[in-house]
Design a protein around this motif. Structure first.
Motif, PDB file in Angstrom:
ATOM      1  N   GLN A  10      37.133 -14.176   5.663  1.00 21.95           N
ATOM      2  CA  GLN A  10      36.583 -12.818   5.569  1.00 21.95           C
ATOM      3  C   GLN A  10      37.685 -11.821   5.244  1.00 21.95           C
ATOM      4  O   GLN A  10      37.522 -10.949   4.378  1.00 21.95           O
ATOM      5  N   GLN A  11      38.825 -11.960   5.917  1.00 21.50           N
ATOM      6  CA  GLN A  11      39.948 -11.060   5.660  1.00 21.50           C
ATOM      7  C   GLN A  11      40.511 -11.280   4.263  1.00 21.50           C
ATOM      8  O   GLN A  11      40.873 -10.312   3.568  1.00 21.50           O
ATOM      9  N   GLN A  12      40.583 -12.529   3.837  1.00 17.00           N
ATOM     10  CA  GLN A  12      41.051 -12.825   2.485  1.00 17.00           C
ATOM     11  C   GLN A  12      40.172 -12.141   1.448  1.00 17.00           C
ATOM     12  O   GLN A  12      40.674 -11.550   0.480  1.00 17.00           O
ATOM     13  N   ALA A  13      38.870 -12.211   1.642  1.00 20.09           N
ATOM     14  CA  ALA A  13      37.947 -11.570   0.699  1.00 20.09           C
ATOM     15  C   ALA A  13      38.154 -10.060   0.680  1.00 20.09           C
ATOM     16  O   ALA A  13      38.168  -9.428  -0.395  1.00 20.09           O
ATOM     17  N   ARG A  14      38.355  -9.457   1.853  1.00 16.34           N
ATOM     18  CA  ARG A  14      38.589  -7.999   1.908  1.00 16.34           C
ATOM     19  C   ARG A  14      39.894  -7.632   1.225  1.00 16.34           C
ATOM     20  O   ARG A  14      39.984  -6.602   0.545  1.00 16.34           O
ATOM     21  N   ASP A  15      40.907  -8.476   1.428  1.00 16.97           N
ATOM     22  CA  ASP A  15      42.200  -8.191   0.799  1.00 16.97           C
ATOM     23  C   ASP A  15      42.098  -8.263  -0.720  1.00 16.97           C
ATOM     24  O   ASP A  15      42.725  -7.461  -1.434  1.00 16.97           O
ATOM     25  N   GLU A  16      41.342  -9.241  -1.210  1.00 13.33           N
ATOM     26  CA  GLU A  16      41.264  -9.441  -2.662  1.00 13.33           C
ATOM     27  C   GLU A  16      40.257  -8.510  -3.322  1.00 13.33           C
ATOM     28  O   GLU A  16      40.408  -8.150  -4.501  1.00 13.33           O
ATOM     29  N   PHE A  17      39.229  -8.120  -2.568  1.00 12.79           N
ATOM     30  CA  PHE A  17      38.183  -7.240  -3.110  1.00 12.79           C
ATOM     31  C   PHE A  17      37.862  -6.181  -2.052  1.00 12.79           C
ATOM     32  O   PHE A  17      36.930  -6.346  -1.255  1.00 12.79           O
ATOM     33  N   GLN A  35      43.306 -23.878 -16.979  1.00 16.96           N
ATOM     34  CA  GLN A  35      42.686 -22.743 -16.286  1.00 16.96           C
ATOM     35  C   GLN A  35      42.725 -22.879 -14.761  1.00 16.96           C
ATOM     36  O   GLN A  35      43.008 -21.915 -14.051  1.00 16.96           O
ATOM     37  N   GLU A  36      42.431 -24.080 -14.235  1.00 19.10           N
ATOM     38  CA  GLU A  36      42.455 -24.242 -12.785  1.00 19.10           C
ATOM     39  C   GLU A  36      43.856 -24.000 -12.242  1.00 19.10           C
ATOM     40  O   GLU A  36      44.035 -23.323 -11.220  1.00 19.10           O
ATOM     41  N   SER A  37      44.867 -24.553 -12.918  1.00 22.38           N
ATOM     42  CA  SER A  37      46.241 -24.346 -12.482  1.00 22.38           C
ATOM     43  C   SER A  37      46.609 -22.867 -12.503  1.00 22.38           C
ATOM     44  O   SER A  37      47.272 -22.360 -11.583  1.00 22.38           O
ATOM     45  N   ALA A  38      46.166 -22.155 -13.539  1.00 18.14           N
ATOM     46  CA  ALA A  38      46.452 -20.723 -13.627  1.00 18.14           C
ATOM     47  C   ALA A  38      45.799 -19.972 -12.470  1.00 18.14           C
ATOM     48  O   ALA A  38      46.412 -19.088 -11.852  1.00 18.14           O
ATOM     49  N   LEU A  39      44.546 -20.319 -12.153  1.00 22.99           N
ATOM     50  CA  LEU A  39      43.855 -19.664 -11.040  1.00 22.99           C
ATOM     51  C   LEU A  39      44.562 -19.953  -9.720  1.00 22.99           C
ATOM     52  O   LEU A  39      44.715 -19.058  -8.879  1.00 22.99           O
ATOM     53  N   ARG A  40      45.004 -21.200  -9.535  1.00 25.32           N
ATOM     54  CA  ARG A  40      45.726 -21.552  -8.309  1.00 25.32           C
ATOM     55  C   ARG A  40      47.040 -20.782  -8.193  1.00 25.32           C
ATOM     56  O   ARG A  40      47.493 -20.474  -7.078  1.00 25.32           O
ATOM     57  N   ASP A  41      47.654 -20.471  -9.344  1.00 26.62           N
ATOM     58  CA  ASP A  41      48.919 -19.741  -9.347  1.00 26.62           C
ATOM     59  C   ASP A  41      48.721 -18.231  -9.227  1.00 26.62           C
ATOM     60  O   ASP A  41      49.699 -17.464  -9.294  1.00 26.62           O
ATOM     61  N   GLY A  42      47.474 -17.809  -9.068  1.00 30.62           N
ATOM     62  CA  GLY A  42      47.204 -16.390  -8.893  1.00 30.62           C
ATOM     63  C   GLY A  42      46.933 -15.623 -10.162  1.00 30.62           C
ATOM     64  O   GLY A  42      46.708 -14.403 -10.124  1.00 30.62           O
ATOM     65  N   GLU A  43      46.960 -16.294 -11.310  1.00 35.41           N
ATOM     66  CA  GLU A  43      46.623 -15.619 -12.559  1.00 35.41           C
ATOM     67  C   GLU A  43      45.106 -15.397 -12.615  1.00 35.41           C
ATOM     68  O   GLU A  43      44.328 -16.176 -12.067  1.00 35.41           O
ATOM     69  N   ARG A  44      44.705 -14.339 -13.271  1.00 36.42           N
ATOM     70  CA  ARG A  44      43.289 -14.008 -13.336  1.00 36.42           C
ATOM     71  C   ARG A  44      42.898 -13.579 -14.751  1.00 36.42           C
ATOM     72  O   ARG A  44      43.617 -12.811 -15.395  1.00 36.42           O
ATOM     73  N   PHE A  60      37.560 -20.120  -7.853  1.00 37.91           N
ATOM     74  CA  PHE A  60      36.814 -20.136  -9.113  1.00 37.91           C
ATOM     75  C   PHE A  60      35.822 -18.973  -9.218  1.00 37.91           C
ATOM     76  O   PHE A  60      35.940 -18.117 -10.088  1.00 37.91           O
ATOM     77  N   HIS A  61      34.834 -18.961  -8.345  1.00 38.89           N
ATOM     78  CA  HIS A  61      33.707 -18.046  -8.550  1.00 38.89           C
ATOM     79  C   HIS A  61      34.090 -16.577  -8.440  1.00 38.89           C
ATOM     80  O   HIS A  61      33.750 -15.778  -9.329  1.00 38.89           O
ATOM     81  N   ALA A  62      34.777 -16.187  -7.369  1.00 43.23           N
ATOM     82  CA  ALA A  62      35.084 -14.765  -7.198  1.00 43.23           C
ATOM     83  C   ALA A  62      35.907 -14.204  -8.353  1.00 43.23           C
ATOM     84  O   ALA A  62      35.554 -13.156  -8.916  1.00 43.23           O
ATOM     85  N   PRO A  63      37.010 -14.868  -8.766  1.00 45.08           N
ATOM     86  CA  PRO A  63      37.770 -14.317  -9.896  1.00 45.08           C
ATOM     87  C   PRO A  63      36.972 -14.271 -11.199  1.00 45.08           C
ATOM     88  O   PRO A  63      37.130 -13.331 -11.987  1.00 45.08           O
TER      89      PRO A  63
END
Length: 363
Positions: free
Chosen positions: A48-55, A267-276, A24-27
């Protein structure tokens, strides 16, 4: 703080990168013009690695205490860590001179929420609570119908967050330790109570039934809350992980018509599916297909074709952070205040007492 000028993005530190932080928050922060995700705080190496990969440009900190020595490099702290950490981290952030967003519930008690509100006021800082379900499509649609007088005088409001999860998943949310502030009453109930108070005003009395039904359950997983509002409206709220057949998300009955809506905001389902969502808005974000629209009518069931479909107002989670950014800059109002969250906690505390003592609690 470095980024309060209108042309400079506000630098955000996000504490916690579990479900709430990463999904939720980061996207939503990334999708908000005028905000920049500067730092993610998590002790978990995988996260930590996930955060680096995404941002890729994000800074990583293991603990929130690493933020305070460089408070002048930040403009906003977002707290999405486990419930028991909300009050101590929010307190430290406010004392460091930083505006704060706290995921719900802001605290375990209304008294703690009011103490945080007083500290924020004393320091002249924003303290906002992430009640994203105020920006769900069904809630926005219902609020518009009420405002337009389409239902007449609302008499009864039924609202449900029901799930079928007969097996425990584990983790702090299912812990029976009171310090963890777990259980569905405080998790999903925080959303339903907040929505009911926004729609129909303060609670006068509260009655609740609360059970731990699943084998091994340590805290509530099936709770019913009845609120009689000072306005006279009665709200019946259901939160459950043990519902084998799901009821309508909303069933709102008025003197003129009723509105019934099934299914959850997309919206939650979209976020879970990787949509932003994207900065600057995206016309299709939060839009619901016509077959999922609720229906308004009288004298018939919507499941047998009664009533008229009501186009769902698109859900807009990004609007919360846009409002937060404006509030930090001094150009808008706090979208969800700590005192509003405290009023919801008054109801949750009363519900817990009601269920425990089998009484109706007057507020």
């Amino acid at each position: 703080m470095t980024g309060t000028g209108s042309g400079t993005p506000l630098r955000v530190a996000l504490v916690g990168y579990g479900l709430a932080g990463s999904l939720f928050h980061a996207p939503l922060i990334a999708a908000t013009e005028g905000l920049a995700l500067d730092t993610v705080v998590t002790t978990n190496p995988d996260r930590q690695q996930q955060a680096r990969d995404e941002f890729p440009d994000v800074r990583i900190a293991a603990t929130a205490d690493e933020l305070w020595p460089r408070a002048d490099e930040l403009d906003l702290i977002v707290i999405a860590s486990p419930n028991k950490t909300h009050v101590p981290i929010a307190t430290a952030a406010l004392r460091a001179g930083l505006p704060v967003v706290v995921d719900k519930p802001i605290a375990g008690t209304a008294a703690e929420a009011r103490e945080l509100a007083a500290l924020a006021q004393e320091r002249g800082l924003l303290l906002s609570v992430f009640q994203n379900r105020r920006w769900d499509n069904d809630f926005l649609t219902l609020r518009k119908l009420i405002a337009d007088g389409e239902l007449g005088d609302v008499q009864r409001f039924e609202s449900r967050f029901e799930r079928w999860r007969p097996q425990l998943k584990g983790g702090w949310r299912e812990s029976g330790d009171p310090a963890e502030i777990g259980g569905l009453l405080y998790d999903l109930g925080s959303h339903l109570v907040d929505q009911a108070l926004v729609l129909f005003g303060p609670a006068a009395t509260v009655y609740a039934e609360s059970d731990a039904r699943r084998p091994g359950a340590e805290t509530d997983d099936d709770t019913f809350i009845a609120i009689t509002h000072a306005s006279g409206v009665r709200s019946h709220l259901y939160v459950s992980a043990t519902t084998a057949q799901l009821g309508p998300r909303f069933r709102t009955l008025g003197s003129k018509a009723g509105y019934v809506k099934y299914g959850l905001d997309p919206q939650e389902s979209a976020l879970r599916d990787g949509e932003r969502p994207v900065a600057g808005g995206e016309k299709d974000w939060g839009v619901e297909p016509e077959e999922l629209w609720g229906r308004i009518g009288s004298g018939e069931s919507p499941l047998t074709g009664g009533g008229t479909p009501v186009p769902s107002v698109p859900g807009t989670y990004p609007a919360y952070y846009a409002a937060v950014a404006a509030a930090v800059r001094g150009t808008g109002e706090n979208p969800v205040t700590a005192l509003e969250a405290a009023a919801a906690l008054d109801v949750l505390e009363a519900a817990r007492r009601s269920a425990r003592e089998n009484v109706t609690v007057t507020l």
